[in-house]
Design a protein around this motif. Structure first.
Motif, PDB file in Angstrom:
ATOM      1  N   UNK A 164       1.032  -1.076  -0.282  1.00  0.00           N
ATOM      2  CA  UNK A 164       0.368   0.284  -0.389  1.00  0.00           C
ATOM      3  C   UNK A 164       0.672   1.530   0.135  1.00  0.00           C
ATOM      4  N   UNK A 165       1.863   0.989   0.969  1.00  0.00           N
ATOM      5  CA  UNK A 165       2.709   2.539   0.797  1.00  0.00           C
ATOM      6  C   UNK A 165       3.247   2.776  -0.465  1.00  0.00           C
ATOM      7  N   UNK A 166       3.697   1.787  -0.880  1.00  0.00           N
ATOM      8  CA  UNK A 166       4.684   1.611  -2.352  1.00  0.00           C
ATOM      9  C   UNK A 166       3.701   1.944  -3.523  1.00  0.00           C
ATOM     10  N   UNK A 167       2.802   1.920  -3.607  1.00  0.00           N
ATOM     11  CA  UNK A 167       1.887   2.314  -4.075  1.00  0.00           C
ATOM     12  C   UNK A 167       2.023   3.894  -4.092  1.00  0.00           C
ATOM     13  N   UNK A 168       1.550   4.585  -3.301  1.00  0.00           N
ATOM     14  CA  UNK A 168       1.084   5.856  -3.029  1.00  0.00           C
ATOM     15  C   UNK A 168       2.553   6.585  -3.048  1.00  0.00           C
ATOM     16  N   UNK A 169       3.059   6.168  -2.396  1.00  0.00           N
ATOM     17  CA  UNK A 169       4.253   7.377  -2.979  1.00  0.00           C
ATOM     18  C   UNK A 169       5.323   6.961  -3.928  1.00  0.00           C
ATOM     19  N   UNK A 170       5.412   6.460  -5.003  1.00  0.00           N
ATOM     20  CA  UNK A 170       5.144   6.177  -6.625  1.00  0.00           C
ATOM     21  C   UNK A 170       3.949   7.273  -7.072  1.00  0.00           C
ATOM     22  N   UNK A 171       3.209   6.952  -6.766  1.00  0.00           N
ATOM     23  CA  UNK A 171       1.990   8.177  -7.084  1.00  0.00           C
ATOM     24  C   UNK A 171       2.830   9.210  -6.438  1.00  0.00           C
ATOM     25  N   UNK A 172       2.787   9.990  -5.169  1.00  0.00           N
ATOM     26  CA  UNK A 172       2.609  11.239  -5.168  1.00  0.00           C
ATOM     27  C   UNK A 172       4.015  11.741  -6.050  1.00  0.00           C
ATOM     28  N   UNK A 173       5.153  10.985  -6.131  1.00  0.00           N
ATOM     29  CA  UNK A 173       6.313  11.801  -6.156  1.00  0.00           C
ATOM     30  C   UNK A 173       6.115  11.844  -7.901  1.00  0.00           C
ATOM     31  N   UNK A 175       3.505  12.994  -8.749  1.00  0.00           N
ATOM     32  CA  UNK A 175       3.458  13.830  -9.409  1.00  0.00           C
ATOM     33  C   UNK A 175       3.699  15.249  -8.797  1.00  0.00           C
ATOM     34  N   UNK A 176       4.585  15.211  -8.305  1.00  0.00           N
ATOM     35  CA  UNK A 176       5.577  16.192  -7.356  1.00  0.00           C
ATOM     36  C   UNK A 176       6.739  16.266  -8.323  1.00  0.00           C
ATOM     37  N   UNK A 177       7.019  15.688  -8.830  1.00  0.00           N
ATOM     38  CA  UNK A 177       7.939  15.317 -10.164  1.00  0.00           C
ATOM     39  C   UNK A 177       7.947  16.414 -11.735  1.00  0.00           C
ATOM     40  N   UNK A 472       0.748   8.563   8.365  1.00  0.00           N
ATOM     41  CA  UNK A 472       2.198   8.721   7.785  1.00  0.00           C
ATOM     42  C   UNK A 472       2.070   9.151   6.136  1.00  0.00           C
ATOM     43  N   UNK A 473       0.861   8.325   5.118  1.00  0.00           N
ATOM     44  CA  UNK A 473       0.623   9.008   4.314  1.00  0.00           C
ATOM     45  C   UNK A 473      -0.257  10.652   3.944  1.00  0.00           C
ATOM     46  N   UNK A 474      -0.408  10.833   5.452  1.00  0.00           N
ATOM     47  CA  UNK A 474      -1.652  12.252   5.610  1.00  0.00           C
ATOM     48  C   UNK A 474      -0.408  13.710   6.166  1.00  0.00           C
ATOM     49  N   UNK A 475       0.297  12.637   6.379  1.00  0.00           N
ATOM     50  CA  UNK A 475       1.473  14.113   7.253  1.00  0.00           C
ATOM     51  C   UNK A 475       2.521  14.332   5.940  1.00  0.00           C
ATOM     52  N   UNK A 476       2.531  13.251   4.979  1.00  0.00           N
ATOM     53  CA  UNK A 476       3.663  13.833   3.362  1.00  0.00           C
ATOM     54  C   UNK A 476       2.748  13.878   2.903  1.00  0.00           C
ATOM     55  N   UNK A 477       2.075  13.658   3.012  1.00  0.00           N
ATOM     56  CA  UNK A 477       1.229  14.790   1.543  1.00  0.00           C
ATOM     57  C   UNK A 477       0.105  16.079   1.801  1.00  0.00           C
ATOM     58  N   UNK A 478       0.149  16.624   3.306  1.00  0.00           N
ATOM     59  CA  UNK A 478       0.268  17.410   3.209  1.00  0.00           C
ATOM     60  C   UNK A 478       1.745  18.808   3.195  1.00  0.00           C
ATOM     61  N   UNK A 479       2.811  18.305   4.425  1.00  0.00           N
ATOM     62  CA  UNK A 479       4.318  19.030   4.045  1.00  0.00           C
ATOM     63  C   UNK A 479       4.307  18.826   2.883  1.00  0.00           C
ATOM     64  N   UNK A 480       3.705  17.753   1.438  1.00  0.00           N
ATOM     65  CA  UNK A 480       4.519  17.887   0.164  1.00  0.00           C
ATOM     66  C   UNK A 480       3.399  19.467   0.185  1.00  0.00           C
ATOM     67  N   UNK A 481       2.507  19.635   0.014  1.00  0.00           N
ATOM     68  CA  UNK A 481       1.041  20.403  -0.200  1.00  0.00           C
ATOM     69  C   UNK A 481       2.180  22.379   0.505  1.00  0.00           C
TER      70      UNK A 481
END
Length: 486
Positions: A164-173, A175-177, A472-481
């Motif tokens: 679950x974490x890998x899928x979320x991480x790659x998707x957010x990465x 988007x950030x790129x 963790x997903x919410x924390x890192x998503x909010x920080x990236x925003x």
């Protein structure tokens, strides 16, 4: 009598820890082979004490009077029964082989040549498999090894969380790129180690590190070693053109040391006298390194001293420095990775060591398989062993089952922060440099419990729910925003 017996074991364990710390910091290179012999014999004696009939009888005859004493006997029996499954000769052989392998790894890393350490690692893997068989397992030999670091955890549970974490991480990465990259104003500027050291020493005082019970030194790979009662050693490393390396290594190890030094002294040497698990231990190093140390509020608090010691950055305000220490990008070195991509490094290591222990991956194929998985997960081609499979000491020191602890620690830390923030004005306290209320909360919920509770129980007690990816997903998503919208 039981507590006195454990106190005796702890004294010999302390001596072995000191020999290991010295090996990693100040020991002359040529002393390595004899040190391996000495560590193996001393560790073997500790193992003998920890598996003796005398200890077994003391545990059976114990008459616990309260919850703490019940935990001492329960955890003591669990460890005693586990250790008894491993023959003393096998344990000593493993300690000697892993010590020699870790020494060989240091040289292999310097030479950038996996082949020189390969035969040593082959021996460690074989012995690790043998230990797994002796310990026993239901379905997966890897479960026997990870249970030593994270009681109650299995390869299947880890794989489910990590998927679950890998899928979320790659998707957010991805988007950030697509956004305009953050300008890193800190990397590439050469800062002599002595000035870096002064800031790190100040930083430890700022965070409240008890120097009467610990010290900071330098090693090839930063680590924390609880030597004995009121004696916890931490190390960092200095990279000339990357000041962030030493800063965050130091804060990371401070988190480990704080946990160790905050466990009630009356627990010392007893089965409950350590962290709940390696994952919980990592939750504290990652909490202080990332959730505290990479926050905007933290950089507002340390900005003045940072500029005083490093005037070459005086044109940058706290906000610019904060963005620089939170650059999100694909990178090669785990310990230098940002909070988001870091977990991809751990997922790769988990999958490879799982395959190694299960016999699905040969030691000789580690470099090529590493490079293949790294490109698949992190998206970069690995050009050298030093940048790839030689960057960490864990496998070479025999710590199979340890790596998942880092990402489990990230998940724990975010869940802990969510619960802490319900009761304390976290951001305000961090900006003020007022860490005592935060430490007190952590002491009450975590440190004071030692190893009384297994990690699954402890996280549910403090947060009200099982470990999960959500926080963790919410924390890192909010920080990236915040980073990319500011």
């Amino acid at each position: 009598m039981l507590k006195k017996y454990y106190a005796r074991i702890s004294k010999f364990s302390s001596a072995a820890s000191l020999l290991y710390w010295d090996m990693q910091t100040y020991m002359p290179k040529m002393a390595g082979p004899f040190r391996a012999e000495a560590l193996a014999e001393l560790s073997g004696y500790v193992f003998q004490l920890a598996t003796s009939d005398e200890l077994g009888a003391l545990l059976e005859d114990a008459n616990p009077q309260d919850e703490v004493e019940e935990a001492i006997v329960r955890v003591g029996k669990r460890e005693f029964e586990r250790f008894r499954k491993i023959p003393k000769e096998l344990f000593e052989e493993f300690v000697k082989a892993s010590t020699l392998c870790e020494q060989a790894w240091q040289e292999a890393k310097r030479q950038d040549n996996f082949k020189t350490v390969e035969p040593f690692l082959q021996k460690v893997v074989e012995l690790s498999r043998e230990i797994a068989e002796k310990l026993g397992y239901e379905k997966d030999p890897y479960d026997a090894l990870i249970d030593q670091f994270e009681p109650g955890m299995t390869a299947q549970k880890v794989a489910t969380l990590f998927s679950e974490l890998r899928e979320f991480t790659i998707a957010l990465l991805e988007r950030i790129e697509k956004l305009e990259p953050v300008h890193d104003v800190l990397s590439g500027v050469e800062i002599e180690p002595e000035r870096q050291r002064k800031f790190n020493e100040w930083l430890l005082d700022y965070l409240g590190f008890d120097r009467s019970r610990g010290r900071l030194d330098v090693s090839e790979h930063p680590f924390t070693n609880p030597i004995g009662l009121n004696d916890v050693r931490i190390t960092t490393r200095y990279v000339l053109d990357d000041i962030k390396n030493s800063i965050f290594s130091t804060i990371h190890e401070f988190g480990h040391a704080l946990y160790s030094l905050s466990i009630p002294q009356e627990f010392y040497g007893l089965p409950i006298g350590s962290s709940a698990s390696y994952g919980f231990d990592e939750s504290q190093s990652r909490f202080w390194e990332n959730i505290v140390g990479r926050s905007l509020e933290f950089w507002k608090g340390v900005h003045g001293k940072f500029i005083e010691l490093f005037p070459e950055f005086s044109q940058y305000d706290a906000h610019q420095l904060w963005k620089s220490v939170n650059v999100i990008k694909r990178s090669y070195i785990r310990t230098e990775a940002d909070e988001l991509t870091y977990n991809l490094h751990i997922i790769l290591r988990f999958e490879l060591e799982h395959a190694l222990i299960n016999g699905e991956l040969k030691v000789q194929d580690i470099p090529s398989t590493w490079n293949e998985y790294f490109e698949k997960y992190v998206g970069l081609k690995v050009s050298s062993d030093r940048m790839g499979c030689l960057q960490d000491p864990h496998w070479y020191g025999g710590s199979f089952g340890y790596f998942p602890s880092y990402t489990l620690g990230n998940l724990y830390s975010a869940q802990i922060k969510h619960s802490l923030s319900k009761e304390l004005p976290f951001e305000q306290l961090v900006e003020e440099g007022n860490f005592e209320p935060i430490k007190s909360w952590l002491y009450d919920k975590i440190y004071s419990k030692g190893k009384i509770y297994e990690p699954e129980v402890l996280i549910e007690k403090l947060s009200g729910e099982p470990l999960n990816v959500t926080y963790f997903r919410d924390y890192i998503s909010e920080k990236a925003k915040r980073i990319f919208n500011s």
